[in-house]
Motif scaffolding. Structure first.
Motif, mmCIF file in Angstrom:
data_model
loop_
_atom_site.group_PDB
_atom_site.id
_atom_site.type_symbol
_atom_site.label_atom_id
_atom_site.label_comp_id
_atom_site.label_asym_id
_atom_site.label_seq_id
_atom_site.Cartn_x
_atom_site.Cartn_y
_atom_site.Cartn_z
ATOM 1 N N VAL A 35 -4.487 -10.425 -9.996
ATOM 2 C CA VAL A 35 -4.562 -10.339 -8.536
ATOM 3 C C VAL A 35 -4.051 -11.625 -7.905
ATOM 4 C CG1 VAL A 35 -6.118 -10.123 -6.565
ATOM 5 C CG2 VAL A 35 -6.425 -8.658 -8.561
ATOM 6 N N ALA A 47 -0.310 -11.772 -7.414
ATOM 7 C CA ALA A 47 0.299 -10.910 -6.405
ATOM 8 C C ALA A 47 0.476 -11.695 -5.109
ATOM 9 C CB ALA A 47 -0.568 -9.677 -6.168
ATOM 10 N N SER A 48 1.606 -11.509 -4.453
ATOM 11 C CA SER A 48 1.867 -12.216 -3.202
ATOM 12 C C SER A 48 1.165 -11.504 -2.056
ATOM 13 C CB SER A 48 3.380 -12.264 -2.928
ATOM 14 O OG SER A 48 4.046 -12.924 -3.977
ATOM 15 N N PRO A 49 0.235 -12.157 -1.373
ATOM 16 C CA PRO A 49 -0.478 -11.497 -0.275
ATOM 17 C C PRO A 49 0.457 -11.175 0.875
ATOM 18 C CG PRO A 49 -0.966 -13.853 -0.313
ATOM 19 C CD PRO A 49 -0.172 -13.564 -1.553
ATOM 20 N N THR A 50 0.252 -10.020 1.489
ATOM 21 C CA THR A 50 1.095 -9.592 2.611
ATOM 22 C C THR A 50 0.288 -9.472 3.894
ATOM 23 O OG1 THR A 50 0.713 -7.272 2.037
ATOM 24 C CG2 THR A 50 2.668 -8.334 1.115
ATOM 25 N N TYR A 95 -5.898 -6.583 4.655
ATOM 26 C CA TYR A 95 -5.887 -5.137 4.491
ATOM 27 C C TYR A 95 -6.982 -4.491 5.327
ATOM 28 C CZ TYR A 95 -2.481 -5.247 0.779
ATOM 29 O OH TYR A 95 -1.333 -5.392 0.079
ATOM 30 N N SER A 107 2.032 -4.910 -6.055
ATOM 31 C CA SER A 107 1.724 -4.624 -4.655
ATOM 32 C C SER A 107 0.330 -4.014 -4.505
ATOM 33 C CB SER A 107 2.782 -3.679 -4.083
ATOM 34 O OG SER A 107 2.453 -3.284 -2.764
ATOM 35 N N GLN A 133 -3.159 -6.084 -4.663
ATOM 36 C CA GLN A 133 -3.704 -6.764 -3.497
ATOM 37 C C GLN A 133 -4.840 -5.978 -2.854
ATOM 38 O OE1 GLN A 133 -0.411 -8.156 -0.881
ATOM 39 N NE2 GLN A 133 0.915 -7.525 -2.568
ATOM 40 N N ASN A 172 -8.604 -6.906 -3.120
ATOM 41 C CA ASN A 172 -9.213 -7.904 -2.241
ATOM 42 C C ASN A 172 -9.593 -7.321 -0.887
ATOM 43 O OD1 ASN A 172 -9.128 -10.158 -3.988
ATOM 44 N ND2 ASN A 172 -6.970 -10.532 -3.502
#
Length: 342
Positions: free
Chosen positions: A27, A30-33, A36, A76, A79, A82
């Protein structure tokens, strides 16, 4: 405490990995976007759908065409772990869905020859399954690590992973137990004739469990039929047969698998044919082996699989002792062409 103990064993003591939690590690990569929204049924259904799609692509075309997309989707989706969950049930279902997707992505990468990525994904899948107490999925991921270790000729690690997958078999459904015993058998068979009786015992356990399969099997294992059982038993016996053991049962199992393999699983049939051809080329009749080898090449079709190509390379090596036979020379030439163009 049980979860922490397992994750430490998985991450560290078995294969020399750094002592880290595989879920947290994946986790974090992974690049946070962004933040959420609350996670609910839609996200879980989407992940489950993607998992089945990648599994279908893998069976039909092999892993080389899907590996990058599977890793991108998994990274993807990771993420979401979280995110905020609408309930504890939703959290557990999301982790289970992520574990399933990670296990499939691992298999796709394994088939594409991306072994480091495959191992990372298998560890992530096992961690997700352990997080929510999904013993069947945990066993599946560990058995995948065992198969990968056999492929890499890390036989001690393979046996350790296979035996970890069989911990608490009372928590596994009969069909899942059957699959785990075939993986255990293959790890045992990799040691050669010194573990021959143990290998055969594991195969008999797999067959007994398969007969007792229930109506409550996990959805991801429902595809596993008698053709897959015969293939896995045959492959478990292949290592024994190629090292002086009795080859007849391996031949019978692989023949039974090939005769009933579904058309939608091209990769599996091509792999079984190549394995059988190698066995026959090494132990019995090179003329028959040529026919099987040509059938394997035909079955490859649109399949792009490092595992299938590796099986064909093994067949080519086995054929070198029979190069006085023109048919064997022609088969080796065809395999060489596939290696260049595949």
């Amino acid at each position: 405490m049980e979860r922490k103990t397992f994750l430490r064993a998985l991450a560290g003591s078995i294969a020399g990995f750094t002592l880290v939690d595989p879920v947290a590690e994946f986790v974090a990569s992974a690049s946070p976007t962004g933040t959420y929204r609350r996670i609910g049924r839609a996200e879980i259904d989407h992940i489950n759908h993607m998992a089945r799609m990648f599994a279908g692509q893998d069976h039909l075309f092999g892993g080389e065409l899907s590996a990058d997309a599977a890793i991108a989707q998994l990274t993807s989706s990771a993420q979401l772990l979280n995110g905020q969950f609408s309930s504890e049930t939703t959290r557990r279902e999301l982790f289970a869905a992520m574990g399933d997707l990670a296990d499939i992505a691992a298999g796709v990468c394994f088939d594409a020859g991306l072994h480091q990525k495959a191992e990372s994904c298998f560890r992530f899948a096992a961690g997700c399954a352990t997080e929510v107490g999904d013993w069947s999925l945990r066993a599946k991921a560990l058995s995948g690590m065992a198969n990968l270790a056999v492929h890499q000729e890390r036989f001690d690690d393979a046996l350790s992973y296979a035996e970890m997958a069989l911990v608490r078999t009372d928590r596994l459904t009969p069909l899942v137990r059957s699959v785990m015993h075939t993986r255990h058998a293959r790890a045992l068979g990799s040691f050669g004739v010194e573990r021959e009786m143990d290998c055969i015992t594991a195969i008999r356990r797999a067959e007994d469990c398969f007969v007792g399969r229930s109506d409550n099997e996990p959805e991801w294992i429902t595809y596993y039929d008698s053709s897959r059982l015969a293939r896995d038993c045959g492959r478990a016996l292949l290592g024994l047969a190629l090292n002086g053991g009795d080859y007849r049962e391996a031949q019978n199992q692989l023949c039974a698998s090939i005769a009933s393999f579904p058309a939608s699983h091209s990769r599996g049939k091509a792999l079984a044919l190549a394995n059988l051809a190698t066995l026959i080329m090494s132990r019995a009749d090179p003329v028959y082996a040529v026919d099987l080898g040509n059938d394997a090449i035909t079955s490859v079709g649109q399949v792009r699989s490092d595992r299938v190509f590796n099986a064909l390379r093994q067949l080519r090596v086995a054929g070198k002792r029979h190069l006085s036979n023109p048919a064997v020379r022609d088969l080796n030439r065809r395999i060489g062409e596939i290696m260049r163009t595949g």
